[in-house]
Design a protein around this motif. Structure first.
Motif, PDB file in Angstrom:
ATOM      1  N   PHE A 162       0.769  -1.343  -0.159  1.00 48.01           N
ATOM      2  CA  PHE A 162       0.035   0.016  -0.252  1.00 48.01           C
ATOM      3  C   PHE A 162       0.840   1.189  -0.050  1.00 48.01           C
ATOM      4  CE2 PHE A 162      -4.274   1.427   1.121  1.00 48.01           C
ATOM      5  CZ  PHE A 162      -4.049   2.770   1.247  1.00 48.01           C
ATOM      6  N   LEU A 163       0.663   2.098  -0.938  1.00 42.61           N
ATOM      7  CA  LEU A 163       1.615   3.246  -1.238  1.00 42.61           C
ATOM      8  C   LEU A 163       0.448   4.417  -0.732  1.00 42.61           C
ATOM      9  CD1 LEU A 163       4.441   4.239  -3.546  1.00 42.61           C
ATOM     10  CD2 LEU A 163       2.607   5.988  -2.565  1.00 42.61           C
ATOM     11  N   PHE A 208       4.297  -1.430   3.310  1.00 45.76           N
ATOM     12  CA  PHE A 208       4.007   0.079   2.925  1.00 45.76           C
ATOM     13  C   PHE A 208       5.054   0.697   2.313  1.00 45.76           C
ATOM     14  CE2 PHE A 208       5.278   0.590   7.281  1.00 45.76           C
ATOM     15  CZ  PHE A 208       6.012   1.958   7.180  1.00 45.76           C
ATOM     16  N   VAL A 209       4.537   2.095   1.923  1.00 41.94           N
ATOM     17  CA  VAL A 209       5.435   3.139   1.547  1.00 41.94           C
ATOM     18  C   VAL A 209       4.744   4.386   1.544  1.00 41.94           C
ATOM     19  CG1 VAL A 209       6.922   3.959  -0.331  1.00 41.94           C
ATOM     20  CG2 VAL A 209       6.418   1.571  -0.607  1.00 41.94           C
ATOM     21  N   ILE A 210       5.147   5.383   2.173  1.00 40.50           N
ATOM     22  CA  ILE A 210       4.543   6.616   2.584  1.00 40.50           C
ATOM     23  C   ILE A 210       5.367   7.850   1.820  1.00 40.50           C
ATOM     24  CG2 ILE A 210       4.040   8.368   4.131  1.00 40.50           C
ATOM     25  CD1 ILE A 210       3.604   6.079   6.156  1.00 40.50           C
ATOM     26  N   ASP A 241       5.963  14.799 -11.643  1.00 45.01           N
ATOM     27  CA  ASP A 241       7.181  14.151 -11.065  1.00 45.01           C
ATOM     28  C   ASP A 241       7.034  13.287  -9.895  1.00 45.01           C
ATOM     29  OD1 ASP A 241       9.527  15.177 -12.709  1.00 45.01           O
ATOM     30  OD2 ASP A 241       9.066  17.262 -11.917  1.00 45.01           O
ATOM     31  N   VAL A 242       6.190  13.907  -8.922  1.00 39.66           N
ATOM     32  CA  VAL A 242       5.520  13.123  -7.815  1.00 39.66           C
ATOM     33  C   VAL A 242       5.055  11.655  -8.305  1.00 39.66           C
ATOM     34  CG1 VAL A 242       3.979  13.028  -6.023  1.00 39.66           C
ATOM     35  CG2 VAL A 242       5.038  15.160  -6.664  1.00 39.66           C
ATOM     36  N   ALA A 243       4.233  11.801  -9.205  1.00 37.36           N
ATOM     37  CA  ALA A 243       3.650  10.379  -9.788  1.00 37.36           C
ATOM     38  C   ALA A 243       4.917   9.565 -10.196  1.00 37.36           C
ATOM     39  CB  ALA A 243       2.647  10.919 -11.035  1.00 37.36           C
ATOM     40  N   ASN A 244       5.840  10.246 -10.881  1.00 37.61           N
ATOM     41  CA  ASN A 244       7.089   9.321 -11.283  1.00 37.61           C
ATOM     42  C   ASN A 244       7.600   8.577 -10.299  1.00 37.61           C
ATOM     43  OD1 ASN A 244       8.709   8.196 -13.573  1.00 37.61           O
ATOM     44  ND2 ASN A 244      10.323   9.580 -12.574  1.00 37.61           N
ATOM     45  N   LEU A 245       7.903   9.384  -9.387  1.00 37.17           N
ATOM     46  CA  LEU A 245       8.407   8.903  -7.861  1.00 37.17           C
ATOM     47  C   LEU A 245       7.516   7.836  -7.233  1.00 37.17           C
ATOM     48  CD1 LEU A 245      10.046  12.052  -6.088  1.00 37.17           C
ATOM     49  CD2 LEU A 245      11.265  10.078  -7.636  1.00 37.17           C
ATOM     50  N   VAL A 246       6.208   8.013  -7.151  1.00 40.58           N
ATOM     51  CA  VAL A 246       5.340   7.073  -6.715  1.00 40.58           C
ATOM     52  C   VAL A 246       5.567   5.674  -7.511  1.00 40.58           C
ATOM     53  CG1 VAL A 246       2.866   6.680  -6.486  1.00 40.58           C
ATOM     54  CG2 VAL A 246       3.640   8.649  -5.687  1.00 40.58           C
ATOM     55  N   CYS A 247       5.398   5.936  -8.534  1.00 37.77           N
ATOM     56  CA  CYS A 247       5.322   4.663  -9.275  1.00 37.77           C
ATOM     57  C   CYS A 247       6.970   3.651  -9.259  1.00 37.77           C
ATOM     58  CB  CYS A 247       5.240   4.989 -10.981  1.00 37.77           C
ATOM     59  SG  CYS A 247       3.431   5.499 -11.319  1.00 37.77           S
ATOM     60  N   ALA A 255      12.566   0.672  -1.177  1.00 37.92           N
ATOM     61  CA  ALA A 255      11.034   1.629  -0.375  1.00 37.92           C
ATOM     62  C   ALA A 255      10.408   0.960   0.642  1.00 37.92           C
ATOM     63  CB  ALA A 255      10.510   2.219  -1.658  1.00 37.92           C
ATOM     64  N   LYS A 256      10.598  -0.494   0.656  1.00 36.79           N
ATOM     65  CA  LYS A 256       9.406  -1.398   1.624  1.00 36.79           C
ATOM     66  C   LYS A 256       9.651  -0.591   2.984  1.00 36.79           C
ATOM     67  CE  LYS A 256       9.289  -5.730   3.700  1.00 36.79           C
ATOM     68  NZ  LYS A 256       9.878  -7.082   3.784  1.00 36.79           N
ATOM     69  N   ASN A 257       8.544  -0.257   3.574  1.00 40.14           N
ATOM     70  CA  ASN A 257       8.035   0.149   4.744  1.00 40.14           C
ATOM     71  C   ASN A 257       8.786   1.597   5.191  1.00 40.14           C
ATOM     72  OD1 ASN A 257       6.558  -1.843   5.307  1.00 40.14           O
ATOM     73  ND2 ASN A 257       7.856  -2.984   6.313  1.00 40.14           N
ATOM     74  N   LYS A 258       9.261   2.241   4.130  1.00 43.73           N
ATOM     75  CA  LYS A 258       9.830   3.620   4.332  1.00 43.73           C
ATOM     76  C   LYS A 258       8.602   4.824   4.109  1.00 43.73           C
ATOM     77  CE  LYS A 258      14.160   2.061   4.226  1.00 43.73           C
ATOM     78  NZ  LYS A 258      14.917   2.438   5.734  1.00 43.73           N
ATOM     79  N   VAL A 259       9.250   5.942   4.688  1.00 42.70           N
ATOM     80  CA  VAL A 259       8.194   7.127   4.822  1.00 42.70           C
ATOM     81  C   VAL A 259       9.445   7.946   4.156  1.00 42.70           C
ATOM     82  CG1 VAL A 259       7.379   8.899   6.280  1.00 42.70           C
ATOM     83  CG2 VAL A 259       7.342   6.537   6.866  1.00 42.70           C
TER      84      VAL A 259
END
Length: 279
Positions: A162-163, A208-210, A241-247, A255-259
């Motif tokens: 879940f991101l 998760f990724v936040i 750019d946010v969308a690119n980083l999200v994907c 990125a697992k379990n990272k904020v």
């Protein structure tokens, strides 16, 4: 930069540095389904293959929830990566744009658990959920309750990752935005923290990724946005750019379990030194 960070209105995520929005759209949805659902299942039965990687975007089901802006950009990028994407929207006003991207529209409301539950009827085996849900200082309930409802639905259906997209200023990054910005958005940021905390509490059941973007701008991609674990960094960042980083983060083991905070390294507030998080 200072004027960008001073904006106090919210879209679906983050604090907004520019509020331009899209698009030409048409109506015609019926609740809980997409008009192209039948075609979609026919196509999938012909093309689906065994996924050899736990989080390989090719040909897997992904659910995205949110408004326009970052959410729309995420859907487009995920489709380009080969995923089957279902996009939850409260109305069908973006149906044409969504279906032109090859995604499925599900009419639902994160505040209504039953309407979220019905979204899974259109998916074979949803592997990932991305939430860009967000409210405003006048009504921030979706930032907590809506996201928590979506998290619970994902847990129920065995989602692997879940991101959640929130905002710089949430949780331990409260000191990053200028004080006047934080105070203006405090009610929203408090609710976002509730969703972040709930997601982290369930890390033993679902990865998760936040991602916490800075001040959002509706402008073309710069290609200079970065992620960092540094909770003191703040700045502007463009929605594509946010969308690119999200994907990228959605399918990154690192990125697992990272904020992570998301900023454009050329649009920082002040001149901070920080370490870039590599996906």
């Amino acid at each position: 930069m200072a004027s960008a960070m001073a904006s106090t209105s919210l879209r679906s995520t983050g604090f907004v540095a520019n509020s331009k929005q899209s698009t030409t759209l048409r109506a015609g949805a019926f609740k809980g389904q997409s008009l192209c659902t039948t075609t979609r299942f026919t196509q999938k039965s012909r093309t689906r293959h065994v996924i050899t990687a736990a989080l390989d975007p090719d040909n897997i089901d992904i659910l995205v929830a949110g408004g326009g802006g970052v959410g729309m950009d995420v859907v487009k990028k995920l489709k380009d990566m080969g995923a089957w994407v279902t996009f939850i929207q409260r109305t069908d006003s973006r149906r044409q744009a969504i279906e032109q991207m090859g995604a499925l529209l599900h009419i639902g409301d994160a505040m209504d658990e039953a309407s979220l539950e019905s979204a899974w009827a259109n998916m074979d085996d949803c592997k990932c959920v991305v939430s860009t849900l967000g409210g405003s200082p006048a009504d921030s309930s979706v930032d907590s309750i809506g996201n928590i409802n979506l998290i619970n639905a994902a847990l129920k259906h065995g989602v692997e990752r879940f991101l959640l997209v929130t905002s710089i200023g949430t949780g331990d990054s409260a000191g990053a935005p200028p004080p006047q910005v934080f105070e203006a958005l405090k009610t929203v940021l408090v609710e976002k923290q509730k969703a972040e905390d709930y997601l982290k509490e369930n890390a033993n059941k679902m990865e998760f990724v936040i991602i916490r973007p800075g001040g959002l701008k509706t402008e073309p991609s710069t290609g200079s946005a970065v992620l960092t674990e540094d909770t003191s960094v703040c700045g502007a960042v463009h929605r594509p750019d946010v969308a690119n980083l999200v994907c990228k983060a959605l399918f990154s083991d690192a990125a697992k379990n990272k904020v992570l905070s998301a900023v454009d390294k050329n649009q920082l507030f002040g001149t901070p030194e920080f370490e870039v998080f590599e996906l």
